[in-house]
Every structure is written in C-alpha cells, then in structure tokens.
Design a protein around this motif. Structure first.
Motif, PDB file in Angstrom:
ATOM      1  N   CYS A 412       0.834  -1.198   0.000  1.00  0.00           N
ATOM      2  CA  CYS A 412       0.000   0.000   0.000  1.00  0.00           C
ATOM      3  C   CYS A 412       0.873   1.253   0.000  1.00  0.00           C
ATOM      4  O   CYS A 412       1.656   1.470   0.928  1.00  0.00           O
ATOM      5  CB  CYS A 412      -0.917  -0.020   1.221  1.00  0.00           C
ATOM      6  N   GLN A 413       0.724   2.073  -1.039  1.00  0.00           N
ATOM      7  CA  GLN A 413       1.486   3.311  -1.150  1.00  0.00           C
ATOM      8  C   GLN A 413       0.617   4.556  -0.991  1.00  0.00           C
ATOM      9  O   GLN A 413       1.134   5.673  -0.996  1.00  0.00           O
ATOM     10  CB  GLN A 413       2.189   3.364  -2.509  1.00  0.00           C
ATOM     11  N   GLY A 414      -0.681   4.370  -0.871  1.00  0.00           N
ATOM     12  CA  GLY A 414      -1.546   5.530  -0.729  1.00  0.00           C
ATOM     13  C   GLY A 414      -2.999   5.117  -0.674  1.00  0.00           C
ATOM     14  O   GLY A 414      -3.347   3.930  -0.760  1.00  0.00           O
ATOM     15  N   LEU A 415      -3.859   6.121  -0.519  1.00  0.00           N
ATOM     16  CA  LEU A 415      -5.291   5.860  -0.413  1.00  0.00           C
ATOM     17  C   LEU A 415      -6.073   7.007  -1.036  1.00  0.00           C
ATOM     18  O   LEU A 415      -5.562   8.119  -1.219  1.00  0.00           O
ATOM     19  CB  LEU A 415      -5.700   5.687   1.050  1.00  0.00           C
ATOM     20  N   CYS A 416      -7.311   6.705  -1.354  1.00  0.00           N
ATOM     21  CA  CYS A 416      -8.250   7.715  -1.819  1.00  0.00           C
ATOM     22  C   CYS A 416      -9.620   7.356  -1.263  1.00  0.00           C
ATOM     23  O   CYS A 416     -10.025   6.191  -1.302  1.00  0.00           O
ATOM     24  CB  CYS A 416      -8.291   7.756  -3.346  1.00  0.00           C
ATOM     25  N   CYS A 417     -10.310   8.352  -0.729  1.00  0.00           N
ATOM     26  CA  CYS A 417     -11.653   8.150  -0.191  1.00  0.00           C
ATOM     27  C   CYS A 417     -12.614   9.048  -0.958  1.00  0.00           C
ATOM     28  O   CYS A 417     -12.446  10.277  -0.973  1.00  0.00           O
ATOM     29  CB  CYS A 417     -11.689   8.482   1.300  1.00  0.00           C
ATOM     30  N   CYS A 418     -13.595   8.453  -1.621  1.00  0.00           N
ATOM     31  CA  CYS A 418     -14.581   9.243  -2.363  1.00  0.00           C
ATOM     32  C   CYS A 418     -15.902   8.492  -2.385  1.00  0.00           C
ATOM     33  O   CYS A 418     -15.933   7.261  -2.334  1.00  0.00           O
ATOM     34  CB  CYS A 418     -14.096   9.532  -3.782  1.00  0.00           C
ATOM     35  N   PHE A 419     -17.000   9.241  -2.480  1.00  0.00           N
ATOM     36  CA  PHE A 419     -18.316   8.607  -2.443  1.00  0.00           C
ATOM     37  C   PHE A 419     -19.389   9.599  -2.872  1.00  0.00           C
ATOM     38  O   PHE A 419     -19.180  10.822  -2.893  1.00  0.00           O
ATOM     39  CB  PHE A 419     -18.633   8.074  -1.040  1.00  0.00           C
ATOM     40  N   ASP A 420     -20.530   9.039  -3.202  1.00  0.00           N
ATOM     41  CA  ASP A 420     -21.732   9.820  -3.478  1.00  0.00           C
ATOM     42  C   ASP A 420     -22.422  10.071  -2.135  1.00  0.00           C
ATOM     43  O   ASP A 420     -22.798   9.119  -1.448  1.00  0.00           O
ATOM     44  CB  ASP A 420     -22.644   9.032  -4.417  1.00  0.00           C
ATOM     45  N   PRO A 421     -22.602  11.326  -1.722  1.00  0.00           N
ATOM     46  CA  PRO A 421     -23.201  11.579  -0.406  1.00  0.00           C
ATOM     47  C   PRO A 421     -24.611  11.014  -0.267  1.00  0.00           C
ATOM     48  O   PRO A 421     -25.063  10.757   0.856  1.00  0.00           O
ATOM     49  CB  PRO A 421     -23.192  13.106  -0.297  1.00  0.00           C
TER      50      PRO A 421
END
Length: 656
Positions: A412-421
């Motif tokens: 694991c070199q990074g992360l991203c958090c995204c979503f439709d509210p």
C-alpha cells in the motif's frame, strides 16, 4: 466455419515474420493455456494485423470470437458489457443473448478479443477484479494495446496473465518483405536499417519510394522517418483540396460528414467524404473515417509546423461540429462524441487524465479489510488527531468508499476516499466537519432534480501525503472512472486540501472554484474546499468547454445543427423552422459578408427576388428573436441585405 463478430482487421494483407507470435496466441485454445493473454507493442508494430490473422485462424477450427475495439467502447462496466452484447447479437441473431455466451457453466471455447486497450485504462481494475474472475471455464481473453499490463495484473489476487511483447521485425524478415515488395537486395538492406523493422513504416515506404528514386531516407528516429514519409505522401496527392482534406482529417479522432462540413463550409460534405475515403491511408469504419494513429500524428505535426493558424482553425471548426453532435447524442453514442472532443484537447492535464501516454505502475483498486493497518498508518502519519479521526470514521462506516494505491509488490502506497453523499450515512456526513460544510454548501446552492454529487474526501500518499506525485496522479486517473460511471447525472465534485497552492494552476484549468466560506480548521490547520460544477451536460459538457477554452472559441459561440434544424446556445437546443435554418446557414457560411436579399432568396427559397418581397425580412425577425442577446450578430446592411458579424477574435462564431 465460425466468423468473428465485431470490429477486427481483415487478413487481406500479408503477415511477415510473425509466425512465432501467432503460435503463442494460439495457446489460448489449449485447455492448459493462459486464460488471459496481453499483446503489447508500439503503434504501427502490427498488433491489429496479428489479431486479424489469429481470429481468422481460430475461425478455421470453429472457435467463436467476440472482437472489440477499445476506441469504440465507453470505459465503464456498463459500456463494456453493452459492447459485448452488441457483437454477440451480431453473431447470434437467433438467440442474441450475452448470457448464452458468457453464462455460468460454459465449457465450450470462446475468445474475447479487445484491441486498443490503451483507450480502456479506466476500465482495467474492473476487468481484472470483476469481469475476469466471473468468466466461465471456456472463455479466454486476448487483450492488445501499446502498454504492458499494469503491476496489478500480476499480484496474487488477479487471474494470471501471460504477456507477449510484439517487437520490431527481425532483420531477415524485414529484408525479405522489402524484397517481396520490389526492392533490390541493396535497397532492402538500406531500408531495413532506416525503417527500424517497423511494419507500418515499411508499408508506407514501399508505397511511396518507387515513385521517388532520388529520395534517400536518413538515419533518424522512427518519428522523424514517419514525418518524412507523411510529407512525401502529401506531395504525391495531385488535388490541392484533397490534400487539405487529409490535413484536416489528421486533427480529429474520426471523420464524419458534419465534421467536414464544419471544417470546409464551402464544399459539399458528401463529395469531401468520398474524396477522403478514396485515399489508401484512410480506413472506413461504420461511424466514420479514420487514419492510422502514427500517420495521423505525423500529418498533424507537419501541418502545425507549416501553418499553425490553419491547424488552429481546423480544430476550432471541428469542435463546433462535435459539440453539436454531443448535444444530440443518446447515451449509446455519447462516449464516441466525447472521445472525439477529448482528442482535440492538447492540454496534458486533461488529456492524460483520460488517455495517459505512459503506464503508471501504481494500481488503484478497492481497499480490502486486510489493508486497514496500512491505511491507518498513512492517515496517522499525515493527519493530525482530529483530521485522522474524521477520516478514519469513514473507513469504519463506509469502507467501500476507500481505494488503495499499490506498488509492484502489492504494498500500500496511498489511499483515496470518495463517495456519493446520497449513499453515505447521514450521521457521518453531519459528524465530519468537512462533509458537513459541503452539505451546507449544497443547501445554499441545491442541485437540479436527478443530478448527483461526488465527494472526494481525501487522497494521501504514504510518503508525500496530499502533495503532487505518482500516488496523486494514480488517484486522479482512478477518479475519472467515477466521473464516467456517474455521467450524465454527475453535476458537481467537491474536494478538500490543506495546501491548495501546488494545485492552483491545475484547478483553474479544470474549472474548480475555491469555497472560501467553507474553510474547516482541524488540529489548527485550515482545510480548504473547492468545487467543480460540470454544468447541465455533466462531464461531456465540461470537456466541451475545456476544449473551447484551449481552442480560443468564444463563450458566446452559436452553432447550427443543420440536419436537426436546431440552434445550439450554451448547452440548449432551440428549434428553428427550415427557412430560419436555411437563412442562418447561408449567413454562417459567409461570415462578415453582406448577402443581398435576392441572393438569400435564391439560396434558401430557390426563387427570384421581386420588388417589395419581405420573405427574408420576416425570417430574420424570427431568427433574431430566437438568438436572444446574440440577435445583434445578424446585422442589417442598408440597401443590401444582411451580414453575420464575426466573433471578436475574427473567427466564425458558428458552424453547421
């Protein structure tokens, strides 16, 4: 004998020096052979021709093939499955059902061939993690593109993939081919060295050089050789207008009659299309004409070097036709039109986000439960206690919102958090100060009914945090998958950064707007929010605006869809009568020129002018009413007739 379904090159051209590679592809038919084989090599190296011969040979043993061209497939799961359904329906008119081919329990062999994988980079994770594991035993996948597979294809969680690198022709094969094409032994030896064993360069040289015995190719790079051959091809075209047509065609992804009509408004689009189609470097496809990528790029470079103004004018006119097509397209055709618009954009910030030229070896994929420790370590390293708690709360409540960025070792070199509210727990939206601020912004500026939002809550690299770098680039590319999947309903994107400065120029180019009133302070650090509003036509309209800004097309540009008799203004279509459309078309085709009433009567009505006739005047009144605040573009020329006023930069402000 089984015939292939879908778009695949034919076998009419002789294949030279690829017997070993063809035999390796045939391993897909072995029960113990690979389930996934990835063919890769540079443009023009002969991948598509090899695929064509493979499909033909497989057909000899009655193994069905479903063939897709990645350039024609919308890079979303729905788009890919729709394309498969279409080609399977072509093959199986009786049953016509995709599940009959790919359904559970199928043991009969079936090959799915996907060419031009470089156009489907947004879809690779889904192919690897969702589609391939569900394929039944008898189905094999043959993928082909310019780049080798990303590292994610080789980790322990993926179906094993076998790679086949298609390299330049061996010296002996290249010389033998050149001899067969009519060159002497000495000429073949010389050309083999100059043409780098590149099949497309060899075919072009064989077609052009016999008529130019005095031309000797220099020792140069492949790109320089292709540029010289392209110049030679242009010089051999006897008709000047046909030469211009080819130059214009080199600036677009595909050529249609509306595009030609916009580029060359004084010519018959049907005649121009037929003239262009007659050239042997042009291929006819069901949806238009295409040039091979390398030929197209060489011709485009040549035109830009010789006549940058004409290069710019052709692109701006093509934009007008393509925008008209996108506003009239249904979902099925929308991606093709959008991809055409993307091709016009030269800004790497935008173009690389959808069609990257280089392979990013970091893979972005849905996070797994076992990634929790690594994700927590990255968050704690770069966020203060308050910010870390707010972000970690999302992992606990909505782990499906997280993607992990992995390197070649799977670490694991990074992360991203995204979503439709709309799919997020309301209590989490309220508890998180950042998303609470975004929700307040939405209350103050609500969305139209049926439109959606994407919250990009955070991206962080293990080493660089939120700063620009390979992890951030990989995350941004992955986010384009969300853009594509959520369009045409996606209206806005919200994101947050502690330091906006490194992204200021990019954000301005893309159209992000800082929300100065929504700054959130966590751990005594101000977190700044920004929003991108795509507009009523979602991602497709946004890309059209980006292309317009790059091409210098004025914001108040008017466009006429001649076939539909509709005026296009700021993403709206306004119905015109046939006479209104005819008069406007005449004015647009002669920008800045005063057209007499009698001439307009002859051109639109086909009748002669009679004293006191007010037919033209009545139509112009209706046109001006529909033009609204742009009504002044149609000027009255006293004692003569009417004139369409040019845009401030001197270009036409509309085209059909």
């Amino acid at each position: 004998m089984t015939q292939p379904a879908g778009l695949i090159p034919g076998t009419r051209e002789l294949m030279v020096g690829r017997d070993v590679e063809l035999e390796q592809l045939m391993a897909l038919l072995d029960k113990q052979g690979p389930r996934v084989l990835w063919l890769h090599g540079v443009a023009g190296i002969g991948k598509s021709m090899l695929l064509g011969h493979f499909v033909h040979q497989v057909g000899q043993v009655d193994v069905p093939c479903l063939c897709l061209d990645g350039r024609e497939v919308e890079p979303t799961p729905d788009g890919f499955m729709a394309a498969l359904q279409e080609v399977s329906g072509c093959r199986m008119a009786a049953s016509g059902r995709l599940d009959a081919l790919l359904g559970d329990g199928r043991k009969e062999p079936l090959i799915v061939v996907v060419d031009a994988m470089e156009s489907l980079c947004l879809l690779e994770v889904w192919l690897r993690q969702s589609l391939i594991p569900r394929l039944p035993e008898g189905v094999r996948l043959l993928l082909s593109g310019r780049h080798r597979p990303a590292t994610g294809w080789f980790d322990g969680h993926a179906e094993p993939v076998r790679c086949l690198h298609l390299e330049a022709l061996a010296d002996a094969a290249a010389e033998a081919w050149l001899r067969r094409l009519g060159f002497s032994a000495a000429q073949a030896c010389h050309l083999r060295q100059r043409l780098h064993g590149h099949p497309l360069a060899i075919r072009l040289a064989a077609a052009l050089l016999p008529a130019h015995p005095d031309v000797r190719l220099p020792e140069a790079s492949l790109q320089e050789i292709m540029d010289q051959l392209a110049e030679l091809y242009l010089a051999d075209i006897p008709e000047h207008f046909q030469c211009q047509l080819l130059e214009g065609a080199s600036l677009v992804r595909r050529v249609s009659e509306p595009v030609l009509q916009a580029m060359f408004p004084g010519a018959s689009s049907a005649a121009a299309y037929a003239s262009l189609r007659s050239l042997d470097v042009v291929e006819a496809w069901p949806d238009g004409l295409r040039l091979h990528d390398m030929v197209r790029e060489a011709l485009g470079r040549s035109l830009h070097a010789r006549d940058p103004q004409r290069h710019a004018d052709y692109r701006a006119r093509a934009w007008q036709a393509l925008v008209a097509q996108t506003t009239a397209s249904g979902r099925r055709e929308l991606w093709r039109c959008t991809a055409d618009l993307l091709y016009l954009i030269e800004n790497p910030v935008v173009r690389e986000a959808f069609f990257p030229t280089d392979r990013n070896e970091l893979a972005v994929e849905p996070a797994r439960a076992e990634d929790a420790t690594s994700l927590k370590a990255i968050i704690d390293r770069h966020e203060g206690p308050q910010a870390a708690r707010a972000l970690w709360r999302w992992w606990q409540a909505m782990p499906e919102a997280f993607r992990v960025v992995r390197d070649a070792r799977g670490e694991c070199q990074g992360l991203c958090c995204c979503f439709d509210p709309a799919q997020a727990p309301p209590e989490c939206l309220a508890e998180d100060p950042v998303t609470a601020a975004w929700c307040q912004a939405l209350v103050g500026d609500p969305l139209p009914a049926g439109q959606r939002v994407l919250f990009i809550r955070r991206w962080l690299g293990r080493e660089a945090g939120e700063q620009p770098g390979e992890v951030q680039a990989a995350c941004w590319l992955a986010l384009k998958r969300d853009y594509m999947a959520m369009r045409p309903a996606l209206r806005r994107v919200y994101l947050v950064l502690a330091d906006l400065a490194p992204y200021a120029a990019v954000a301005e180019t893309l159209g992000f707007r800082r929300l100065a009133e929504r700054v959130v302070t966590l751990d005594e650090i101000p977190y700044h929010s920004a929003v991108l509003d795509f507009g009523p036509r979602s991602v497709d309209g946004w890309l059209a605006r980006l292309a317009a800004e790059e091409l210098g097309v004025p914001r108040d540009t008017l466009m006429l869809d001649r076939q539909a008799h509709e005026l296009i203004r700021q993403d709206r279509r306004i119905r015109l009568t046939p006479l209104e459309a005819g008069v406007l078309a005449c004015l647009l085709d002669h920008p800045g020129e005063a057209l007499a009433r009698e001439r307009l009567l002859a051109m639109v009505w086909g009748s002669r002018y009679t004293e006191g006739s007010n037919k033209v005047d009545a139509v112009v009144v209706g046109l001006r009413r529909k033009l609204g605040d742009q009504a002044g573009r149609i000027e009255t020329v006293s004692g003569v007739g009417y004139r369409y006023r040019l845009a401030p930069d001197g270009r036409e402000s509309a085209a059909g």
